[in-house]
Design an enzyme around this catalytic site. Sequence first.
Site, PDB file in Angstrom:
ATOM      1  N   ASP A   1       0.826  -1.209   0.000  1.00  0.00           N
ATOM      2  CA  ASP A   1       0.000   0.000   0.000  1.00  0.00           C
ATOM      3  C   ASP A   1       0.860   1.259   0.000  1.00  0.00           C
ATOM      4  O   ASP A   1       2.067   1.212   0.267  1.00  0.00           O
ATOM      5  CB  ASP A   1      -0.909  -0.038   1.247  1.00  0.00           C
TER       6      ASP A   1
ATOM      7  N   ASP B   1     -10.627   2.002  -3.473  1.00  0.00           N
ATOM      8  CA  ASP B   1     -11.191   1.752  -2.142  1.00  0.00           C
ATOM      9  C   ASP B   1     -12.709   1.758  -2.177  1.00  0.00           C
ATOM     10  O   ASP B   1     -13.347   1.463  -1.169  1.00  0.00           O
ATOM     11  CB  ASP B   1     -10.695   2.807  -1.145  1.00  0.00           C
TER      12      ASP B   1
END
Length: 741
Positions: free
Chosen positions: A479, A549
């Site tokens: 990430d 997301d």
Amino acid sequence: MNIQFHETTKTFHLFNDHLSYILCVLENGHLGQLYCGKRIHDKEDFRYLIEKAPRPMTSYVYENDRTFSLEHIRQEYPVYGSTDYRHPAVEILQDDGSRISDFQYAAHTIFAGKPKLPGLPATYTEADGEAATLRIILKDPVTEIKLELLYTIFAYGGILARSARFINEGTKPVHLLNAMSFSLDLPDKDYVWMQLSGAWARERHIINRPLEQGILSIDSMRGNSSHEHNPFMVLKRPYTTETQGEALGFSFIYSGNYRIQAEVDTHDTTRITVGINPSGFDWKLEAGESFQTPEAVMVYSAEGLNAMSQTFHRLYRKRLARGYWRDRPRPILNNNWEATYFDFTEDRLVEIAAKAKECGVELFVLDDGWFGKRNNDLAGLGDWFANRDRLPNGIAGLSERIEALGMKFGLWFEPEMVNKDSDLYRAHPDWILQTPGRRTSHGRNQFVLDFSRNEVVDCIYGMMENILSQSKISYIKWDMNRSITECYSAALPADRQGEVFHRYILGVYDLYERLTSAFPQVLFESCASGGGRFDPGLLYYAPQGWASDDSDAVERLKIQYGTSMCYPISSIGSHVSVSPNHQVLRRTPLHTRANVAYFGTFGYELDLNKLPEEELQEVKEQISFMKEYREILQFGTFYRLKSPFEGNETVWMSVSEDKKTALVGWYRVLNNVNAPYTRVRLQGLDPDMVYTDIRSDACHYGDELMNLGLLTSDATSGEVSREEKDCGDFESKIYILKAKE
Ligand code: GLA
């Protein structure tokens, strides 16, 4: 595929079945662009395409000559400041403060295959005959800088890959202020520019803008390729559709600051430049040093956007992505992020994994929160060792318990970041990017490690290597949850600060390279708050990326549709999450959530223990469906049939290589009452094969389905029973079509 050099006219012609790309040496030694488009016959002389005419208010290169002005000539790699007032491909600040350069043709070589770009991701070849490369060497007589332009044409598709390398063969240092990877002048402006833009949780929406005199551009100055604009752009003719018309796609294999620009000049020619963003870039090139630009790829299609995308898909899936997982169907995973966020214990994770296993899930992924003092987003980043309060047996112990269930185990990292509340920061407060005397901004309470420094990358590698070698880890989610600010490295001198953004990305690539070489069977998924760094650069290391997301099925239609313009379906991370959805609070049927996620890597982002029995049954069926068809869904030929940007319905499909199986995804956002009958024309089938729709047993020839279409009418008339559950909002279907033997 071929590359011809015509000596008498000093003309290069790169061509394959789809593309001709022609350039020549101009009378001043620079390179002129003659043609880029559909394949045409090769011949000795195309120089009539260099159009010159005396025009008022023009500056000319030679005294006593009122025709030769770079302003009017289409070029290949235009320089700054000398009769051409358009934005250049290169600008070099020299010792005496001047910025003029004059790159003249010196030599060239033509060879089979394609060389590697050291330290950078790039497309590659595997076998003879896949591609041919032209390297043109130019020299600036004053600085003695050598410029090597690399052109690779692939055997299939209208693919041309380009990059540039600067070698300082002089005696004085210079500063590269602008060094584009790709520059192309087209003879007209009759194009619509298409970009993939948006924001966090709304990535890669399609935006169209017509070209007009002036500049259109997209870029990033965030240190990552960004949620806002993907490093990809298409020029299409106004009449181009998915299935017909010209389209030129430009994609930049890079994950940092970039700029893609089209400049239309007074005479309606269009200059495309693709490269590292010149804003904030300043690379000092000492005598003897060299600088390699990243690679940019152009795909030309004369058959519309679908064909362009299919060419990108094939190239990026097979000759950009690498490694063990490149050609393997991706494991169905369950990620705990939306299931628990930071609130978990080892037992709770095992409970989630056990239920997932019972449903057929193959890989359990532990997301954020397992390390250091990471109980929330205030602490812990940088301390890549297990939080023993939560995980008393460490990652090794947890991974063994997961494997004992018969599943694989995956783990989340955010290697480039640090919280001030961490052992790493306390030990090395000077390891973050920060400008002396200025406030250092944060994003999500975190700071960016200075990945331009080898010792920082080494330290993070050491911690990750330790966890990976001591535990059973099959997958890593990497990430990156904030953009870079106050970019400055404590390790570099003042006159090299303009290098930090690029050196940072080279550090990221280096860490990826080291980890993927040391752990070749680990599947890497890239992520940057969802799709903030969903770019071809990372595809070279991580064959899949978490696309957004936003896991809502309706939102995902636009995100995944837009993403498919450039990126293969096997690269699009897509999961089923809970309803109501956590980002938009929308309630959608479970089957629609899966029907969207099938066109990607597929997985679950929830705690299956919380689903009622009947939904669990449905999940089991979804997983066995995905196992049966994922090869086709992920690696088949993908067609966009109806766009979510144009109406209430979206349709797309994947067809197996042998054309014997096709999966059509049909999605309707809002229900209509008493609506018109609808049908959709399919693509890519064999016209002579008879296909059975295995839901209804209806049989149709491929040519029927492609010409008169698949009937998709499914609206309520206003009189259907309220119990009819397949007729509400957010409805969808997967049609499975199988050819009869
Ligand atoms: C980012 C990712 C999410 C999740 C969180 C964890 O937002 O995109 O999928 O991993 O970080 O903090």
